[in-house]
Design an enzyme around this catalytic site. Structure first.
Site, PDB file in Angstrom:
ATOM      1  N   ARG A  66       2.343 103.366  28.508  1.00 14.55           N
ATOM      2  CA  ARG A  66       2.738 104.469  27.584  1.00 14.55           C
ATOM      3  C   ARG A  66       4.225 104.834  27.517  1.00 14.55           C
ATOM      4  O   ARG A  66       4.595 105.497  26.626  1.00 14.55           O
ATOM      5  CB  ARG A  66       1.868 105.909  27.978  1.00 14.55           C
ATOM      6  CG  ARG A  66       2.041 106.795  26.836  1.00 14.55           C
ATOM      7  CD  ARG A  66       0.920 107.822  26.913  1.00 14.55           C
ATOM      8  NE  ARG A  66       0.423 108.257  28.303  1.00 14.55           N
ATOM      9  CZ  ARG A  66       0.798 108.937  29.172  1.00 14.55           C
ATOM     10  NH1 ARG A  66       1.948 109.443  28.819  1.00 14.55           N
ATOM     11  NH2 ARG A  66       0.442 109.237  30.099  1.00 14.55           N
ATOM     12  N   TYR A 119       2.391 108.570  -0.257  1.00  7.71           N
ATOM     13  CA  TYR A 119       1.063 108.047   0.230  1.00  7.71           C
ATOM     14  C   TYR A 119       0.092 109.304   0.661  1.00  7.71           C
ATOM     15  O   TYR A 119       0.499 110.390   0.864  1.00  7.71           O
ATOM     16  CB  TYR A 119       1.516 107.272   1.756  1.00  7.71           C
ATOM     17  CG  TYR A 119      -0.023 106.741   2.289  1.00  7.71           C
ATOM     18  CD1 TYR A 119      -0.607 105.738   1.733  1.00  7.71           C
ATOM     19  CD2 TYR A 119      -0.348 107.264   3.536  1.00  7.71           C
ATOM     20  CE1 TYR A 119      -1.484 105.182   2.480  1.00  7.71           C
ATOM     21  CE2 TYR A 119      -1.440 106.783   4.229  1.00  7.71           C
ATOM     22  CZ  TYR A 119      -2.269 105.633   3.307  1.00  7.71           C
ATOM     23  OH  TYR A 119      -3.253 105.256   4.242  1.00  7.71           O
ATOM     24  N   ASP A 184      10.008 106.376   3.555  1.00  4.41           N
ATOM     25  CA  ASP A 184       8.798 105.469   3.551  1.00  4.41           C
ATOM     26  C   ASP A 184       9.008 104.345   2.590  1.00  4.41           C
ATOM     27  O   ASP A 184       9.010 104.413   1.488  1.00  4.41           O
ATOM     28  CB  ASP A 184       7.431 106.120   3.381  1.00  4.41           C
ATOM     29  CG  ASP A 184       6.100 105.303   3.470  1.00  4.41           C
ATOM     30  OD1 ASP A 184       6.449 104.168   3.658  1.00  4.41           O
ATOM     31  OD2 ASP A 184       5.319 106.136   3.869  1.00  4.41           O
ATOM     32  N   LYS A 209       0.652  97.034   6.727  1.00  6.12           N
ATOM     33  CA  LYS A 209       0.834  96.454   5.441  1.00  6.12           C
ATOM     34  C   LYS A 209       1.492  95.064   5.273  1.00  6.12           C
ATOM     35  O   LYS A 209       1.047  94.250   6.167  1.00  6.12           O
ATOM     36  CB  LYS A 209       1.364  97.307   4.343  1.00  6.12           C
ATOM     37  CG  LYS A 209       0.690  98.811   4.663  1.00  6.12           C
ATOM     38  CD  LYS A 209      -0.844  98.862   4.291  1.00  6.12           C
ATOM     39  CE  LYS A 209      -1.250 100.120   4.730  1.00  6.12           C
ATOM     40  NZ  LYS A 209      -0.848 101.371   4.133  1.00  6.12           N
TER      41      LYS A 209
HETATM   42  C1  LIG Z   1      -0.564 102.999   4.723  1.00  2.16           C
HETATM   43  C2  LIG Z   1       0.417 103.789   4.517  1.00  2.16           C
HETATM   44  C3  LIG Z   1       0.880 104.675   5.361  1.00  2.16           C
HETATM   45  C4  LIG Z   1      -0.179 105.247   6.378  1.00  2.16           C
HETATM   46  O1  LIG Z   1      -0.100 103.865   7.539  1.00  2.16           O
HETATM   47  P1  LIG Z   1      -1.230 103.759   8.375  1.00  2.16           P
HETATM   48  O2  LIG Z   1      -0.890 102.485   8.977  1.00  2.16           O
HETATM   49  O3  LIG Z   1      -2.456 103.396   7.383  1.00  2.16           O
HETATM   50  O4  LIG Z   1      -1.626 104.992   9.360  1.00  2.16           O
HETATM   51  C5  LIG Z   1       2.026 105.409   4.926  1.00  2.16           C
HETATM   52  N1  LIG Z   1       2.719 105.228   4.099  1.00  2.16           N
HETATM   53  C6  LIG Z   1       2.563 104.275   3.155  1.00  2.16           C
HETATM   54  C7  LIG Z   1       3.189 104.091   1.970  1.00  2.16           C
HETATM   55  C8  LIG Z   1       1.268 103.451   3.263  1.00  2.16           C
HETATM   56  O5  LIG Z   1       0.797 102.556   2.440  1.00  2.16           O
END
Ligand SMILES: *Cc1c(COP(=O)(O)O)cnc(C)c1O
Length: 399
Positions: A66, A119, A184, A209
């Site tokens: 961890r 998101y 983001d 993603k």
């Molecule tokens: C999917 C997504 C998230 C969240 O990520 P997870 O891996 O599903 O927790 C945050 N921001 C964007 C733009 C996303 O597409």
């Protein structure tokens, strides 16, 4: 090995986080699944424990997984090199990364400022106040006036989800002044956009993603400077939102082909966007490559290309959207994005469900809107699939 800093991005993507392979005598990253590590020298163990719990990047002894894992650290180094940051900190999901960022921000101020749309779950996490730091929603234009001495962080997302509107990161950074900006950048990846070069302080990716790219890892990562990284590692060690080393291994394995995947998907997306825009069942297509989103002029400057996500609005509203979701055969009707295969989903019914109706409407998330994440298949096969599905939508709209 040559200084990686001098290399082109494509070369970096292949070699980053692998600098010590020759010395180790390996050709693929070792996968270390240990949960604990032997402590033979107690004084060294104690010093290492203190350092890692306090947020150090590494220590003489890893102590406990961890606190540190070498496979995760390799992926973090590689991602930091691609984003042009000194550090990166990986988490068990994009939301775990966002949570850690908010908990770290809470120690630096009394609220965060954020710009919609973002998101859906980020929106929900901020708006719910679950983590105890309130959000004030603002706009890029309103930002300079909204920033005050208690602002811990400014949060934006570009390209935004699901409308694909673009935000001028440099303009946001100017308006934020000395307050750090987090972008983001999940939709863009370091292949298409480098937020830190535009003045952002932190870059967040849902690595689930494009970085993962094959639909088999849930992960998040934040690229930032050493000071923020230390705060984020401290939160991670205390709250446990870890990335499993196997996930880190898969993410690191995927980085060499990230550029190939992103650029091929983008090429497909441009073709599909043009054909969708000309189709009678489609009312509008939101795609940076068509100039149909806010600040589309940032393509070619802030962004190297328009990417492979788009949203399109069908005549016939919810029924038409549901008909397309049911009729696609090659594309998968599913949430998530950035995979090698094409995914299509309905933001109002799925990803942006957590927003209230009024916010959805304000953000342009209408009942007839579908979001398409274009994969690396052949564009003609994808179009044939979409075209037959759109035909069903026209029938549904007429009914
Ligand atoms: C999917 C997504 C998230 C969240 O990520 P997870 O891996 O599903 O927790 C945050 N921001 C964007 C733009 C996303 O597409």
């Amino acid at each position: 090995m040559q200084n990686l800093g001098e290399l082109h991005q494509d070369t970096l993507a292949v070699h980053a986080g692998r600098e010590d392979f020759a010395e180790l005598g390996v050709h693929a990253p070792p996968l270390d699944l240990s949960t604990t590590y032997p402590v033979r020298d107690l004084a060294e163990g104690t010093a290492s424990f203190d350092a890692l719990v306090g947020g150090a990047a590494s220590a003489a002894n890893p102590i406990y997984a961890r606190l540190f894992n070498p496979t995760v650290a390799r992926f973090e180094q590689a991602l930091a090199q691609l984003e042009g940051s000194s550090d990166a900190v990986a988490f068990g999901s994009g939301m775990a990364a966002m949570s850690a960022c908010l908990l770290a921000a809470k120690q630096r101020g009394k609220h965060v400022l954020a710009v919609r749309p973002i998101y859906g779950t980020n929106d929900h996490l901020l708006d719910s106040g679950l983590l105890g730091i309130p959000v004030r929603w603002t706009t890029v234009e309103g930002l300079a006036a909204a920033v005050d001495a208690d602002t811990a962080l400014v949060i934006v997302e570009t390209p935004a989800n699901p409308t694909l509107d673009l935000v001028d990161i440099a303009a946001v950074a100017r308006a934020a002044g000395s307050v750090p900006v987090m972008v983001d950048s999940t939709f863009a990846t370091p292949v298409l956009q480098k937020p830190l070069e535009c003045g952002a302080k932190l870059v967040l990716h849902s690595a689930t993603k494009f970085l993962g790219g094959h639909g088999d890892v849930i992960a998040g990562v934040i690229a930032c400077d050493a000071e923020w990284a230390s705060a984020l590692r401290h939160v991670r060690a205390a709250t446990g939102g870890l990335l499993h080393p196997l996930g880190a291994y898969l993410l690191h394995r995927g980085l060499p082909t990230l550029g190939l995947r992103v650029l091929k998907a983008q090429e497909n997306a441009q073709r599909l966007a043009e054909r969708l825009a000309a189709h009678p069942a489609v009312a509008k297509v939101c795609y940076p490559g068509l100039g149909t989103v806010a600040n589309a002029a940032l393509v070619g400057t802030q962004m190297r290309g328009p990417g492979s996500l788009m949203a399109f609005e069908l005549h016939g509203g919810h029924a038409a959207a549901a008909a397309v979701m049911a009729a696609v055969r090659l594309a998968t009707p599913a949430v998530s994005l950035g995979s090698v295969d094409t995914l299509i989903q309905h933001p109002a019914g799925l990803t942006h469900r957590v927003l209230d109706e009024a916010t959805r409407q304000r953000c342009g998330i209408t009942p007839g809107l579908l979001r398409l994440s274009v994969g690396v298949e052949h564009a003609d096969d994808l179009w044939a699939d979409l075209e037959q599905a759109l035909q069903r939508a026209r029938l549904a709209a007429a009914a």
